[in-house]
Scaffold this motif. Sequence first.
Motif, PDB file in Angstrom:
ATOM      1  N   LYS A  17      58.532  23.812  64.119  1.00 54.50           N
ATOM      2  CA  LYS A  17      57.546  24.628  63.422  1.00 54.50           C
ATOM      3  C   LYS A  17      57.053  23.936  62.159  1.00 54.50           C
ATOM      4  O   LYS A  17      57.824  23.415  61.369  1.00 54.50           O
ATOM      5  CB  LYS A  17      58.149  25.991  63.054  1.00 54.50           C
ATOM      6  N   SER A  20      54.088  18.175  63.659  1.00 49.53           N
ATOM      7  CA  SER A  20      53.462  17.756  64.913  1.00 49.53           C
ATOM      8  C   SER A  20      54.480  17.132  65.860  1.00 49.53           C
ATOM      9  O   SER A  20      54.112  16.546  66.863  1.00 49.53           O
ATOM     10  CB  SER A  20      52.338  16.756  64.622  1.00 49.53           C
ATOM     11  N   GLN A  44      52.602  28.276  69.260  1.00 51.45           N
ATOM     12  CA  GLN A  44      51.922  27.546  68.187  1.00 51.45           C
ATOM     13  C   GLN A  44      50.410  27.599  68.387  1.00 51.45           C
ATOM     14  O   GLN A  44      49.654  27.816  67.444  1.00 51.45           O
ATOM     15  CB  GLN A  44      52.416  26.103  68.158  1.00 51.45           C
ATOM     16  N   ALA A  45      49.951  27.433  69.626  1.00 45.13           N
ATOM     17  CA  ALA A  45      48.519  27.464  69.925  1.00 45.13           C
ATOM     18  C   ALA A  45      47.953  28.860  69.668  1.00 45.13           C
ATOM     19  O   ALA A  45      46.845  28.995  69.133  1.00 45.13           O
ATOM     20  CB  ALA A  45      48.271  27.051  71.366  1.00 45.13           C
ATOM     21  N   GLN A  46      48.693  29.898  70.029  1.00 45.77           N
ATOM     22  CA  GLN A  46      48.221  31.267  69.803  1.00 45.77           C
ATOM     23  C   GLN A  46      48.127  31.576  68.311  1.00 45.77           C
ATOM     24  O   GLN A  46      47.189  32.230  67.871  1.00 45.77           O
ATOM     25  CB  GLN A  46      49.139  32.265  70.501  1.00 45.77           C
ATOM     26  N   SER A  47      49.094  31.096  67.528  1.00 45.25           N
ATOM     27  CA  SER A  47      49.057  31.302  66.081  1.00 45.25           C
ATOM     28  C   SER A  47      47.846  30.622  65.466  1.00 45.25           C
ATOM     29  O   SER A  47      47.168  31.187  64.607  1.00 45.25           O
ATOM     30  CB  SER A  47      50.324  30.754  65.429  1.00 45.25           C
ATOM     31  N   LEU A  48      47.561  29.406  65.919  1.00 42.39           N
ATOM     32  CA  LEU A  48      46.402  28.672  65.418  1.00 42.39           C
ATOM     33  C   LEU A  48      45.107  29.384  65.793  1.00 42.39           C
ATOM     34  O   LEU A  48      44.208  29.525  64.966  1.00 42.39           O
ATOM     35  CB  LEU A  48      46.408  27.247  65.959  1.00 42.39           C
ATOM     36  N   LYS A  49      45.016  29.864  67.026  1.00 45.82           N
ATOM     37  CA  LYS A  49      43.824  30.578  67.483  1.00 45.82           C
ATOM     38  C   LYS A  49      43.599  31.834  66.642  1.00 45.82           C
ATOM     39  O   LYS A  49      42.483  32.112  66.214  1.00 45.82           O
ATOM     40  CB  LYS A  49      43.965  30.952  68.953  1.00 45.82           C
ATOM     41  N   ALA A  51      44.592  32.386  63.575  1.00 45.46           N
ATOM     42  CA  ALA A  51      44.189  31.991  62.228  1.00 45.46           C
ATOM     43  C   ALA A  51      42.711  31.619  62.190  1.00 45.46           C
ATOM     44  O   ALA A  51      41.999  31.995  61.252  1.00 45.46           O
ATOM     45  CB  ALA A  51      45.033  30.821  61.756  1.00 45.46           C
ATOM     46  N   VAL A  52      42.236  30.926  63.204  1.00 54.88           N
ATOM     47  CA  VAL A  52      40.826  30.532  63.274  1.00 54.88           C
ATOM     48  C   VAL A  52      39.951  31.771  63.424  1.00 54.88           C
ATOM     49  O   VAL A  52      38.907  31.892  62.753  1.00 54.88           O
ATOM     50  CB  VAL A  52      40.578  29.533  64.423  1.00 54.88           C
ATOM     51  N   GLN A  55      39.723  33.628  60.157  1.00 54.36           N
ATOM     52  CA  GLN A  55      38.899  32.898  59.192  1.00 54.36           C
ATOM     53  C   GLN A  55      37.410  33.079  59.497  1.00 54.36           C
ATOM     54  O   GLN A  55      36.601  33.155  58.598  1.00 54.36           O
ATOM     55  CB  GLN A  55      39.253  31.411  59.219  1.00 54.36           C
TER      56      GLN A  55
END
Length: 57
Positions: A17, A20, A44-49, A51-52, A55
């Motif tokens: 976490k 990379s 990790q990908a779902q968390s990034l999505k 956040a985007v 935003q």
Amino acid sequence: MGKKCIMCEEDAGFCIKGTSECYCEECAKEHFSDLDLLQRVEEQAQSLKKAVETQDS
């Protein structure tokens, strides 16, 4: 394009976490005693999505 294991270049399923550094399941089991300490690449990908999307709102 998926993440690759830093040890063997296979498709990664786990990451440390906040970094990379990613590992396939076999390498993760070999180097870590508890896979619960790692974050699944999918999570990790779902968390990034999320956040985007937050935003952009």
